[in-house]
Design a protein around this motif. Sequence first.
Motif, PDB file in Angstrom:
ATOM      1  N   GLU A  97       0.804  -1.213   0.000  1.00  0.00           N
ATOM      2  CA  GLU A  97       0.000   0.000   0.000  1.00  0.00           C
ATOM      3  C   GLU A  97       0.842   1.271   0.000  1.00  0.00           C
ATOM      4  O   GLU A  97       0.328   2.352  -0.285  1.00  0.00           O
ATOM      5  CB  GLU A  97      -0.914   0.023   1.238  1.00  0.00           C
ATOM      6  N   GLY A  98       2.128   1.166   0.362  1.00  0.00           N
ATOM      7  CA  GLY A  98       2.914   2.369   0.560  1.00  0.00           C
ATOM      8  C   GLY A  98       2.469   3.109   1.798  1.00  0.00           C
ATOM      9  O   GLY A  98       2.417   4.342   1.828  1.00  0.00           O
ATOM     10  N   ALA A  99       2.142   2.351   2.865  1.00  0.00           N
ATOM     11  CA  ALA A  99       1.555   2.916   4.079  1.00  0.00           C
ATOM     12  C   ALA A  99       2.569   3.001   5.209  1.00  0.00           C
ATOM     13  O   ALA A  99       3.577   2.287   5.225  1.00  0.00           O
ATOM     14  CB  ALA A  99       0.361   2.061   4.523  1.00  0.00           C
ATOM     15  N   ALA A 100       2.270   3.866   6.173  1.00  0.00           N
ATOM     16  CA  ALA A 100       3.100   3.973   7.369  1.00  0.00           C
ATOM     17  C   ALA A 100       2.882   2.789   8.296  1.00  0.00           C
ATOM     18  O   ALA A 100       3.782   2.398   9.052  1.00  0.00           O
ATOM     19  CB  ALA A 100       2.797   5.276   8.103  1.00  0.00           C
ATOM     20  N   GLY A 101       1.682   2.215   8.250  1.00  0.00           N
ATOM     21  CA  GLY A 101       1.377   1.069   9.092  1.00  0.00           C
ATOM     22  C   GLY A 101       0.028   0.485   8.754  1.00  0.00           C
ATOM     23  O   GLY A 101      -0.804   1.132   8.113  1.00  0.00           O
ATOM     24  N   THR A 102      -0.189  -0.745   9.193  1.00  0.00           N
ATOM     25  CA  THR A 102      -1.422  -1.490   8.905  1.00  0.00           C
ATOM     26  C   THR A 102      -1.897  -2.181  10.166  1.00  0.00           C
ATOM     27  O   THR A 102      -1.085  -2.682  10.953  1.00  0.00           O
ATOM     28  CB  THR A 102      -1.172  -2.543   7.805  1.00  0.00           C
ATOM     29  N   ILE A 103      -3.213  -2.217  10.344  1.00  0.00           N
ATOM     30  CA  ILE A 103      -3.788  -3.039  11.405  1.00  0.00           C
ATOM     31  C   ILE A 103      -4.593  -4.165  10.776  1.00  0.00           C
ATOM     32  O   ILE A 103      -5.101  -4.037   9.659  1.00  0.00           O
ATOM     33  CB  ILE A 103      -4.684  -2.225  12.365  1.00  0.00           C
ATOM     34  N   THR A 210      -7.701  -4.235  -4.986  1.00  0.00           N
ATOM     35  CA  THR A 210      -6.505  -4.638  -4.252  1.00  0.00           C
ATOM     36  C   THR A 210      -5.392  -3.614  -4.485  1.00  0.00           C
ATOM     37  O   THR A 210      -5.470  -2.804  -5.423  1.00  0.00           O
ATOM     38  CB  THR A 210      -5.994  -6.050  -4.628  1.00  0.00           C
ATOM     39  N   PRO A 211      -4.319  -3.636  -3.697  1.00  0.00           N
ATOM     40  CA  PRO A 211      -3.224  -2.676  -3.917  1.00  0.00           C
ATOM     41  C   PRO A 211      -2.487  -2.892  -5.238  1.00  0.00           C
ATOM     42  O   PRO A 211      -1.714  -2.019  -5.651  1.00  0.00           O
ATOM     43  CB  PRO A 211      -2.285  -2.937  -2.734  1.00  0.00           C
ATOM     44  N   LEU A 212      -2.718  -4.011  -5.895  1.00  0.00           N
ATOM     45  CA  LEU A 212      -2.049  -4.259  -7.172  1.00  0.00           C
ATOM     46  C   LEU A 212      -2.605  -3.384  -8.286  1.00  0.00           C
ATOM     47  O   LEU A 212      -1.884  -3.019  -9.225  1.00  0.00           O
ATOM     48  CB  LEU A 212      -2.184  -5.734  -7.562  1.00  0.00           C
ATOM     49  N   PHE A 324      -6.842   3.527 -12.350  1.00  0.00           N
ATOM     50  CA  PHE A 324      -6.632   2.130 -11.995  1.00  0.00           C
ATOM     51  C   PHE A 324      -5.687   1.440 -12.979  1.00  0.00           C
ATOM     52  O   PHE A 324      -5.658   1.769 -14.168  1.00  0.00           O
ATOM     53  CB  PHE A 324      -7.963   1.376 -11.956  1.00  0.00           C
ATOM     54  N   GLY A 325      -4.961   0.461 -12.474  1.00  0.00           N
ATOM     55  CA  GLY A 325      -4.023  -0.282 -13.310  1.00  0.00           C
ATOM     56  C   GLY A 325      -4.522  -1.634 -13.739  1.00  0.00           C
ATOM     57  O   GLY A 325      -3.789  -2.401 -14.376  1.00  0.00           O
ATOM     58  N   GLY A 326      -5.750  -1.987 -13.412  1.00  0.00           N
ATOM     59  CA  GLY A 326      -6.310  -3.279 -13.785  1.00  0.00           C
ATOM     60  C   GLY A 326      -7.671  -3.455 -13.158  1.00  0.00           C
ATOM     61  O   GLY A 326      -8.150  -2.600 -12.398  1.00  0.00           O
ATOM     62  N   SER A 327      -8.312  -4.568 -13.477  1.00  0.00           N
ATOM     63  CA  SER A 327      -9.652  -4.848 -12.954  1.00  0.00           C
ATOM     64  C   SER A 327      -9.694  -6.254 -12.394  1.00  0.00           C
ATOM     65  O   SER A 327      -8.914  -7.119 -12.786  1.00  0.00           O
ATOM     66  CB  SER A 327     -10.701  -4.691 -14.065  1.00  0.00           C
ATOM     67  N   SER A 328     -10.621  -6.483 -11.501  1.00  0.00           N
ATOM     68  CA  SER A 328     -10.720  -7.798 -10.862  1.00  0.00           C
ATOM     69  C   SER A 328     -11.843  -8.609 -11.490  1.00  0.00           C
ATOM     70  O   SER A 328     -12.255  -8.341 -12.622  1.00  0.00           O
ATOM     71  CB  SER A 328     -10.921  -7.626  -9.352  1.00  0.00           C
ATOM     72  N   GLY A 329     -12.351  -9.589 -10.780  1.00  0.00           N
ATOM     73  CA  GLY A 329     -13.309 -10.518 -11.365  1.00  0.00           C
ATOM     74  C   GLY A 329     -14.752 -10.263 -11.009  1.00  0.00           C
ATOM     75  O   GLY A 329     -15.603 -11.145 -11.202  1.00  0.00           O
TER      76      GLY A 329
END
Length: 412
Positions: A97-103, A210-212, A324-329
């Motif tokens: 994500e390029g995040a400082a932190g995740t919970i 998603t982050p992808l 966006f760089g792509g799509s999901s299902g």
Amino acid sequence: MRTDDVPQSRSHFQQKAEALTNDSSKSRQRGPNTVLAHGPYDPRSLHGFVNPPVVHASTVLFESTAAMKKRQSLPYTYGLRGTPTTKALEDALSELEGAAGTILVPSGLAAISIPMLAFLGAGDHCLIVDSVYSPTRSFANGTLRRMGVEVEYFDPHVGADIAALMRPNTRVVFLEAPGSNTFEMMDVGAVCDAAHAGGAVTMLDNTWATPLFFRPLEHGVDLSIHALTKYPGGHSDVMLGSVSANEASYRRLRETQLQIGVNAAPDDTYLVIRGLKTMGVRLQRHQASALELATWLSGRDDVAEVRHPALPSFFDHDLYARQFGGSSGLFSFLLPGGFDRAAAFLDALEIFGLGYSWGGHESLAVAVDLSDRTVCKGPADGTFIRLQVGLEDVADLVADLERGFAAAGAVG
């Protein structure tokens, strides 16, 4: 293959390998599948084992009373505050994500409710996109309003004009892109700029992409929310959620998580760690199959509309392509006629299961209920059918949908 092609191909791969070798890992951005396969966990930290340990723990023993007094500086002090297992997944998601932190929390809905509780209180005003996931609306209309929070829904196409909806007490602007079930896109950056100018924190449910395919924090979002139950888990056998935050928001988010007393179970965490390794290749398959089916559905006379952001014919395709760089299902289509036709369509399916959730290996179908919408209302005629396109062969899925259309056609 011509024999003179071989040296040329070898030379190409040799040059590419040399280029990669000459680039240090610090100066070169690794590809998404490499990040997924390796992540920040270092096998050398635990005797070379490729995967992090699954730590079942509540109590952590301290070396001394002095260590107990200084426990805030220690990495692990109690199971609820985290273990090496939860840290491995938190670190992996923060990197993606390029995040400082995740919970980590026990479900996608918990990943929605906890950041809202962290940044909202009695007397505050909260703006929520109207195309939001319905349990988010239920939480907002129920718990938040009981807390004394004013909740207001807005059109996903508002863009920078959301500034007109901001109030002095607006504390949170909650987004989802694309919209749940109906897939409206948003100008995320424009909304975030206006929200920040008004002093609000922005949150976005990013489960679909998603982050992808989309990194919300790069577009001005403060907190990126995921139901890890979906594509990161990938096998319909785990429930988990995450919130990844920027530097300004992370501390308050983490403190609220600990005050409420929720964290992720070790076995569930490990299943998502394992799922992440293959998420990139699975998403490629989900994306390709869903686009093929969406294109096929678009050409049918018995389909009124197909809502897939990556289709050039989709009304918000430009917004999708720009961000966006792509799509999901996951996408939906509008089946004309009454609900009896939709029920006949769904009941005739053999491969598509009738079930909620999505992001797993299997295809699912469900009739969409838009009765709770206040702005993005449903069509006057017809029913939206939401499809989760799994990993099956597309030809088999087409044949299954044909069975559904034949059954719907028999109704009239």
